[in-house]
Design an enzyme around this catalytic site. Structure first.
Site, mmCIF file in Angstrom:
data_model
loop_
_atom_site.group_PDB
_atom_site.id
_atom_site.type_symbol
_atom_site.label_atom_id
_atom_site.label_comp_id
_atom_site.label_asym_id
_atom_site.label_seq_id
_atom_site.Cartn_x
_atom_site.Cartn_y
_atom_site.Cartn_z
ATOM 1 N N SER A 127 0.868 -1.167 0.000
ATOM 2 C CA SER A 127 0.000 0.000 0.000
ATOM 3 C C SER A 127 0.906 1.218 0.000
ATOM 4 O O SER A 127 1.626 1.451 0.954
ATOM 5 C CB SER A 127 -0.895 -0.009 1.241
ATOM 6 O OG SER A 127 -1.548 1.229 1.350
ATOM 7 N N ARG A 128 0.895 1.971 -1.113
ATOM 8 C CA ARG A 128 1.913 3.003 -1.263
ATOM 9 C C ARG A 128 1.618 4.281 -0.509
ATOM 10 O O ARG A 128 2.522 5.039 -0.219
ATOM 11 C CB ARG A 128 2.123 3.323 -2.745
ATOM 12 C CG ARG A 128 2.762 2.168 -3.454
ATOM 13 C CD ARG A 128 3.276 2.518 -4.831
ATOM 14 N NE ARG A 128 3.476 1.270 -5.546
ATOM 15 C CZ ARG A 128 2.584 0.739 -6.364
ATOM 16 N NH1 ARG A 128 1.464 1.390 -6.614
ATOM 17 N NH2 ARG A 128 2.806 -0.410 -6.937
ATOM 18 N N VAL A 129 0.357 4.575 -0.209
ATOM 19 C CA VAL A 129 0.095 5.841 0.488
ATOM 20 C C VAL A 129 -0.598 5.659 1.828
ATOM 21 O O VAL A 129 -0.683 6.587 2.612
ATOM 22 C CB VAL A 129 -0.753 6.800 -0.387
ATOM 23 C CG1 VAL A 129 -0.025 7.156 -1.653
ATOM 24 C CG2 VAL A 129 -2.108 6.219 -0.680
#
Ligand code: ATP
Ligand code: MG
Length: 507
Positions: free
Chosen positions: A366-368
């Site tokens: 999950s990048r953000v």
């Protein structure tokens, strides 16, 4: 006689109104069907029709212009078109496809044009919005900082989701993709997030099962179901995700929060390809037309966290995609992975080994969302992913035998407990406080003596136990208070109560 000026004015206004009426000749835009097959009609005689313009057939069906050729238009039907015959008249409407928006949709099952499928009254709409809308610009956006809690420990602790994020759920057939999304929807029953579940090309029975699950999970009055089943016209399936986003944008643009699940974009891509081949667009990789990336990017760009000036609303997207034999590098999966802000990858082998939800911790990301994770949860889950992946490696190596010392034993014990925690039955979301308590207890070594197979029982009993024995801590965490030492000790002690009981039972 005192009324005379009033009458004169009335007459003058009447004359002016009559003068404004245009009695000159008018061009009516009426075309004729040349041919119809497979949900697409070719219509001639409508040179001024615009792309995406809505057209109405003489027999009542609606369709939209998809391809404009020199002397004819390819019209994609939004209604069953079997009754359409060559020569039938077609009227241009000067409009685009629209869908009703508003609170009246909550709890309802509708088709992408907002027509009820649940046998209820027509939707009481606040407005009718075009299904295609522009995504908010960069200036209109804010950073993703608030969490969307899914109630799934594996997601919330390691792949936290933020409001305004786009997270792909991807995996092979029947690996629990829909279940993850439905769990996330059910967990919003006490939150301020409105959910939209868009079903594209699914079997009616599985859609019914999903709706039923949300209903019995108590979240139906916060959820809109947009359904274009496999048997519906391809055009209707094609606009379904766009319509679902339009319905969610209504809440986002009022400063509210929405979560859209699109189940699934692989089927949407196939529909797009089918329409493209029928309208003779040149096929590209895997026979998909070249604009498939653009279509999905345009859709998912509409997920956003809006700036304070625009009300601070959010639209979170949880699109689903299917892989073939776990192949993430096929065309549509790579496209979607590059468009979204992360992916939850489900694995067939984990699913078969009853490790459910079958999330592949190594491939998921999950990048953000990390920034959006509540403080208390971040405190207790910081090392979880590393610890667990190290355990998985260790486990693989120790299959060859021979490696054993106290440290390895300890890490194996801990890893098996983590696996126990990550296994969670469907429709049993854990609150933030439950997750924090479990992970704090894990860290304190409280779960190590509990047999791994008893962990699900412990997890199941924990919420009620915390409610009766640690209500103030539960309330504080729900208010997003940071985890202080006293609270942590309190929660760990409550988990210890249950673990002692369960260990005594099973020994
Ligand atoms: P499809 O490819 O058909 O859309 P899917 O990947 O969406 O499938 P689901 O329909 O969510 O998968 O799940 C498949 C089956 O697995 C369902 O029958 C469901 O009951 C079971 N299942 C999914 N998640 C869990 C879970 N966490 N615990 C137990 N069973 C589960
Ligand atoms: Mg599914």
């Amino acid at each position: 006689m005192s009324d005379e000026p009033a009458v004169a004015e009335w007459l003058a206004r009447g004359r002016a109104a009559v003068a404004r009426i245009d009695l000159g000749p008018k061009v009516e835009t009426v075309g004729r069907v040349e041919s119809y097959a497979d949900g697409i009609a070719f219509v001639s005689g409508l040179p001024q029709v615009a792309l995406d313009e809505l057209l109405r057939f003489e027999t009542g069906q609606l369709g939209f212009a998809r391809a404009l050729e020199a002397d004819r238009v390819a019209v994609v039907l939004l209604d069953p078109g079997d009754a359409i015959e060559a020569g039938a008249r077609v009227f241009a409407t000067g409009e685009v496809a629209r869908t009703p928006v508003g609170e009246g949709l909550l709890g309802r099952v509708v088709d992408p044009l907002g027509r009820p499928l649940d046998g209820g009254e027509p939707i009481a709409a606040v407005a009718f919005h075009p299904v295609e809308r522009e995504a908010p610009s960069i200036i209109a956006r804010d950073l993703v900082t608030e969490p969307v809690e899914t109630g799934l420990l594996v997601v919330d602790s390691m792949f936290a989701l933020g409001r305004g994020q786009r997270e792909l759920v991807i995996g092979d057939r029947a690996t629990g993709k829909t279940s993850i999304a439905i769990d996330a929807i059910i967990n919003q029953r006490h939150s301020d997030i409105v959910c939209v579940y868009v079903a594209i090309g699914q079997r009616t029975t599985s859609v019914e099962r999903a709706i039923e699950a949300v209903r019995s999970g108590g979240a139906a009055d916060r959820t809109i179901f947009v359904v274009a089943p496999a048997a519906s016209p391809p055009g209707l399936q094609w606009i379904a995700p766009f319509a679902g986003f339009a319905m969610a944008e209504f809440f986002r643009d009022r400063g509210g929060h929405a979560l859209v699940v699109v189940d699934d974009l692989s089927k949407h891509a196939v529909t797009h390809r089918e329409l493209a081949l029928l309208t003779r667009e040149p096929p590209g990789r895997e026979a998909y037309p070249g604009d498939i990336f653009y279509v999905h990017a345009r859709l998912l760009e509409r997920a956003a966290k809006l700036s304070k000036a625009l009300g601070g609303g959010s639209l979170t997207a949880l699109p689903i995609a299917e892989t073939d034999s776990g192949n993430l590098s096929a065309y549509i999966p790579t496209n979607l992975i590059s468009i979204t802000d992360g992916q939850i990858v489900l694995d067939r082998r984990l699913f078969a080994a009853n490790h459910r939800p079958a999330v592949d911790v190594g491939l998921s990301v999950s990048r953000v969302g990390g920034r959006a994770q509540p403080d208390a949860l971040r405190d207790v889950s910081g090392r979880l992913r590393l610890q667990y992946t190290q355990f998985l490696e260790l486990e693989m190596f120790s299959r060859f035998g021979g490696m054993s010392n106290a440290r390895i034993e300890r890490e194996m014990t801990r890893g098996e407990r983590i696996r126990g925690l990550l296994t969670q039955p469907r429709f049993s979301p854990l609150r933030l406080a439950d997750q924090v308590a479990l992970l704090a207890a894990l860290d304190a070594g409280v779960l190590d003596p509990v047999p791994a197979r008893a962990i699900p029982a412990l997890t199941a009993r924990l919420p009620a136990h915390l409610d009766s024995a640690a209500a103030p801590s539960v309330a504080a965490i729900a208010r997003n208070a940071p985890l202080d030492e006293a609270m942590r000790a309190d929660l760990v002690a409550r988990v210890r109560d249950l673990s002692t009981e369960l260990t005594a039972h099973s020994s």
